[in-house]
Design a protein around this motif. Structure first.
Motif, short mmCIF file in Angstrom:
data_model
loop_
_atom_site.label_atom_id
_atom_site.label_comp_id
_atom_site.label_asym_id
_atom_site.label_seq_id
_atom_site.Cartn_x
_atom_site.Cartn_y
_atom_site.Cartn_z
N UNK A 127 0.82 -1.21 0.00
CA UNK A 127 0.00 0.00 0.00
C UNK A 127 0.86 1.26 0.00
N UNK A 128 0.58 2.15 -0.97
CA UNK A 128 1.31 3.42 -1.05
C UNK A 128 0.46 4.64 -0.73
N UNK A 129 -0.85 4.54 -0.98
CA UNK A 129 -1.73 5.69 -0.79
C UNK A 129 -3.08 5.22 -0.23
N UNK A 130 -3.82 6.16 0.34
CA UNK A 130 -5.15 5.80 0.82
C UNK A 130 -5.85 6.99 1.43
N UNK A 131 -7.17 6.96 1.39
CA UNK A 131 -7.97 8.04 1.98
C UNK A 131 -9.41 7.56 2.15
N UNK A 132 -10.14 8.16 3.11
CA UNK A 132 -11.55 7.81 3.27
C UNK A 132 -12.36 8.34 2.11
N UNK A 133 -13.33 7.56 1.66
CA UNK A 133 -14.24 7.98 0.60
C UNK A 133 -15.64 7.49 0.97
N UNK A 134 -16.48 8.43 1.36
CA UNK A 134 -17.82 8.05 1.79
C UNK A 134 -17.74 7.21 3.05
N UNK A 135 -18.37 6.04 3.03
CA UNK A 135 -18.35 5.16 4.19
C UNK A 135 -17.31 4.05 4.04
N UNK A 136 -16.33 4.27 3.19
CA UNK A 136 -15.28 3.29 2.95
C UNK A 136 -13.91 3.97 3.02
N UNK A 137 -12.87 3.19 2.87
CA UNK A 137 -11.51 3.71 2.83
C UNK A 137 -10.84 3.09 1.62
N UNK A 138 -10.44 3.92 0.66
CA UNK A 138 -9.86 3.41 -0.57
C UNK A 138 -8.34 3.41 -0.47
N UNK A 139 -7.75 2.26 -0.79
CA UNK A 139 -6.31 2.10 -0.76
C UNK A 139 -5.79 1.94 -2.18
N UNK A 140 -4.53 2.35 -2.38
CA UNK A 140 -3.91 2.19 -3.70
C UNK A 140 -2.55 1.55 -3.51
N UNK A 141 -2.25 0.54 -4.31
CA UNK A 141 -0.96 -0.12 -4.18
C UNK A 141 -0.75 -1.17 -5.24
N UNK A 142 0.12 -2.11 -4.95
CA UNK A 142 0.46 -3.19 -5.88
C UNK A 142 0.07 -4.52 -5.25
N UNK A 143 -0.63 -5.33 -6.03
CA UNK A 143 -1.04 -6.66 -5.56
C UNK A 143 -0.11 -7.69 -6.19
N UNK A 144 0.50 -8.51 -5.34
CA UNK A 144 1.44 -9.54 -5.79
C UNK A 144 0.94 -10.90 -5.30
N UNK A 145 1.08 -11.90 -6.16
CA UNK A 145 0.71 -13.25 -5.74
C UNK A 145 -0.54 -13.78 -6.40
N UNK A 146 -1.24 -12.93 -7.14
CA UNK A 146 -2.40 -13.37 -7.92
C UNK A 146 -1.92 -13.78 -9.32
N UNK A 147 -2.86 -14.01 -10.22
CA UNK A 147 -2.50 -14.42 -11.58
C UNK A 147 -1.58 -13.39 -12.23
N UNK A 148 -1.80 -12.13 -11.91
CA UNK A 148 -1.01 -11.05 -12.52
C UNK A 148 -0.71 -9.98 -11.49
N UNK A 149 0.56 -9.59 -11.38
CA UNK A 149 0.95 -8.50 -10.48
C UNK A 149 0.56 -7.19 -11.13
N UNK A 150 -0.09 -6.30 -10.38
CA UNK A 150 -0.53 -5.04 -10.97
C UNK A 150 -0.83 -3.99 -9.91
N UNK A 151 -0.78 -2.72 -10.35
CA UNK A 151 -1.24 -1.62 -9.52
C UNK A 151 -2.76 -1.67 -9.48
N UNK A 152 -3.35 -1.20 -8.37
CA UNK A 152 -4.80 -1.18 -8.32
C UNK A 152 -5.34 -0.46 -7.11
N UNK A 153 -6.63 -0.15 -7.17
CA UNK A 153 -7.35 0.47 -6.06
C UNK A 153 -8.09 -0.61 -5.30
N UNK A 154 -8.14 -0.50 -3.99
CA UNK A 154 -8.76 -1.51 -3.15
C UNK A 154 -9.71 -0.89 -2.13
N UNK A 155 -10.79 -1.55 -1.88
CA UNK A 155 -11.74 -1.14 -0.86
C UNK A 155 -11.35 -1.82 0.45
#
Length: 209
Positions: free
Chosen positions: A130-158
């Motif tokens: 995780x590199x970034x994140x902030x509250x959005x509405x009633x959730x918290x959105x994170x941004x980072x890199x996911x490793x270990x799935x079918x494909x490593x990629x940048x993405x937004x996460x709830x």
């Protein structure tokens, strides 16, 4: 991630046609994972999703100027207006929230391998850097890199959806597994993270261009 949250991160700074093309090529898009053989129908659904996302962003851009106070031009044009509400999530600890307060969404754009990794979450062999994140509405959105799935990629996460993810590993004697934060991890630049799979991804992305 919900359909809207999935496409919301792909809309900013793009033309409508680019968003539709982006969605059609995305392996994790909700529509692409539906059991539909008709490409024309999928194209229509992609267009509907893109229109919905654009309409939501346009509505937020038309908020009164007083609600835009403190936002720079790029944030107003390219991001949702951050709404702070009461939020309780086991993954977003007070310490993590404080650490991310200095690194809201888009704050580390263009830093590449020098971007600061604030936290790491894991579930089995899957890692979320995780590199970034902030509250959005009633959730918290994170941004980072996911490793270990079918494909490593940048993405937004709830954060809410991540907190709800479970994996029944009872047959391996491990019980019910959940996504957890690696509390031993110390913030550092992505290039300094000791993860061969992550470093291979970063090298392909930044060193070979």
């Amino acid at each position: 991630m919900s359909a809207f949250k999935h496409i919301r991160c792909r809309v900013r700074g793009k033309f409508f046609s680019e968003v539709i093309l982006d969605l059609s090529n995305c392996k994790t898009c909700l529509v692409n994972n539906l059991p539909l053989s008709d490409r024309h129908l999928k194209s229509i659904l992609h267009a509907i999703l893109a229109l919905f996302a654009f309409s939501k962003l346009l509505m937020q851009k038309n908020l009164p100027d007083t609600q835009l106070k403190g936002c720079n031009k790029r944030e107003i044009n390219n991001s949702d207006i951050m709404t702070v509400t009461k939020f309780n999530n086991r993954l977003v600890t007070p310490e993590l929230r404080e650490a991310l307060s200095d690194y809201p969404l888009y704050s580390q754009d263009a830093k590449g391998k020098d971007a600061l990794c604030i936290a790491v979450f894991h579930l089995g062999n899957i890692r979320w850097y995780i590199m970034e994140g902030q509250p959005e509405g009633d959730d918290f959105t994170l941004y980072g890199i996911v490793v270990g799935l079918h494909e490593t990629e940048y993405g937004y996460m709830s954060a809410s959806e991540m907190a709800d993810v479970t994996y029944d590993a009872s047959k391996y004697g491990l019980g019910l597994l959940k996504i957890e934060q690696d509390m031993s991890f110390k913030s550092c630049a992505l290039r300094e993270v000791k993860d061969k799979e992550l470093q291979s991804f970063l090298s392909r992305l930044y060193d070979e261009n």
